[in-house]
Write a protein that holds these residues in place. Sequence first.
Motif: not given
Length: 778
Positions: A543-559
């Motif tokens: 089971v893999l859970v993303p974080g804030d640095n992962d795509a796609w939201p990181s493209a506009f949030s810059a982490g």
Amino acid sequence: MTTARRPEKPSAVPQNLIPSSSPAFGTPVHPINPRRTAPIRAPPSLKPPVRATVLPIELPPATLRPLAFRTFTKKHNLTLTSSALSALASFIGKHCGAGWREEGLAEKVLEEVAKSWKKDNGQVIVEGDGEALKRILKALEGSMSGGRVVNASNLGRQGSFNFGPDANNNGAPSLESRPSLDHNTSFGISSLEVEDKDEEEELLKDPREWMKVIGAFEQPKLVYNVSKEHFDRSTTKPSLFPDPSHKTDLFRQRYHVVHQRILRNETFQAPTFSAARSATLSRTGSIAISGANTITPIANLLGRSGSTHLLLGMITISPTGTLALSDLTGTISLDLQHARPIPEDGTFFAPGMIVLVDGSYEENAGDPTAGSSSTLGGTGGIGGTIGGKFIGFSVGHPPCERRTATLGGADEVEKNGLGGPAFGWTDFLGVGSERATGPRMNRIASKLLTAEKAHNILIASDLHLDVPSTLTALRTLLRTYSHTAEEATPVYPLAIVLMGNFSSKATLASVPGAGSIEYKEHFDALASVLSEFPQLLAHTSLVLVPGDNDAWPSAFSAGAATPLPRKQIPELFTSRIRRAIREANSEVWGAGKKSGKEGEVVWTSNPSRLTWFGVKGEMTILRDDVLGRLHRTSIRFNKPEADVDVDVEPEPMDVDQPTQLEPTPNPQAQSQDQIDSDTLTARALTRTLLSQSHLSPFPLSVRPLHWDFAHTLNLYPLPSSVVIADSEAPAFVVKYCGCTVMNPGPIDGSEGRRGREGRARWVEFDIRSNIGVVRTEG
């Protein structure tokens, strides 16, 4: 006198003329008079059924309620809504008529509707507003004659397999011709299907078969109904672009959940002796009952200067920059200069949290009442900010409610003073309610979860794939639980939860070395590491859970903090890992006989839920730096005087120490000075989140949320376990109110240059005992 006879008109020639034969046989062209031809009679078996007429009646839903309750709730463990009961009453009154009770017609119709609902839908709550019930009733309408169900071919695909034709039913079996049908089966071939629950349980002997991952965007949305004091399923579909009014509903729902939870607490229950029943409305505007706490609405403070009250509201920041307290009736300025938190240094208080404040109201005659609307709603007058201020003496979180008090269970302990669980029939996650499926799931779990075998879930976070030491630590974790094929009884973990951030830098945010190509290569490297352990991959679930640095939201949030919940990592970057799982299953299960479920990989959202055996166990998973946000926004209270004793003791907490080399000391025998700072921090974080019943008790300006999906961050009812993957908090395992809260910490335990390469850290959680342990290897 004679009249001339008119010439007779030739008889009308029928349209379907019998064609003439060839001229050689001299067949006349003249039509055959149909009056001289004997009618062609159909065989008795081909006669169309004669449908008996039924005089419709108007059947009130209240009259049908007892029969529907026995059929749906007692027999099939289903819950009928008012709209579904009205739809069934209208259908039975129209198609069964006055014989619905005497002839038993309604009972058979309800029986078939319940069977079809369980087979097609599977939900515990039968709703009348959706298309599922309408579709079942429409199919049943074509199978009824004279108020009886005589043809089951329209109820499902099994109807095409009919055995034993009935002369009265056009070759299809009827209920009357098959009185020996089992009550658990439906029509047609369904009597031959394996529908016995015991046989189904024998086929599913692997505990992984009873585990399910529920993403945030798949979780049903329930809305608390204040008038009915129950949770209803939302009638509108959640959207990422909702109506602006949904922003207010977000906080209203949080307040309603906390408020109803407090009112059912034994501290706020009225005594049962007769003296308490003579309660009167005091000058404070609330019910004054001896021995019971009473919450006063903020609007009732007007005109009662100098009186003491207990308020329940959300801490907010007023436009002037001062603290304020808001509830559904109004907002008041809050003065916490002399207030003391309860407990001392044991929890956090920040804007956005719903708290209990005990203090005194002081009215300022020179400050006119403002008319601005409060945070939680209300317009003008009472709904605005009232004049004066509320001087707080003590501030505390709402009391937490155990899972057994909310849902019930086999080991239920009545501590809420209400004689039973609050929402035992409510299905919060779509896996069944405790009252409907709990006893069966407990029986299955007792068979499969034996004491001789471990049933663990491994949890690791901050898997930075662009850092080589992280991949080395992952190898250490996987090597600890890998077994060879020659071992007699290998024990594999049920699931391995790997949480982001999967990149130490913000992906796709114009950061050098963090583009899409490099991001894809990082997951290819992860697939290479996983391929080294095919036996483990074929016997567990990833089971893999993303974080804030992962795509796609990181493209506009810059982490930066992205709105929660966020979707899973796109399949564009995960193809190599899926291929590694398939190859491992082919290598291990290809030639041998399967002894359980194959390995799988699940890419889920953040947050998400992991359930086992239906409603028996639930794990809430969140990847977020909550502790740092609490430190930045929490309120600082003045230190109390040394001679003041704490009169309110918080509920004790059980702490599982990370190390297992020494016996765990009794946490109740330790003083605050003897407990290390990491344990105190873990306790404060745990008590804050569970008391708030929310994973993100912050304003939207501090932690953005998708308004329509904010219900996925609720911690009500309390889960069996909560995983808070916080990189800024120490690794810990704490149990509070029966809920195990865990933070695995970064998987790379080498801590840079100070540690050893390949040292791994993770949490091992046993679903049978509900106990977690922080482990370090390497």
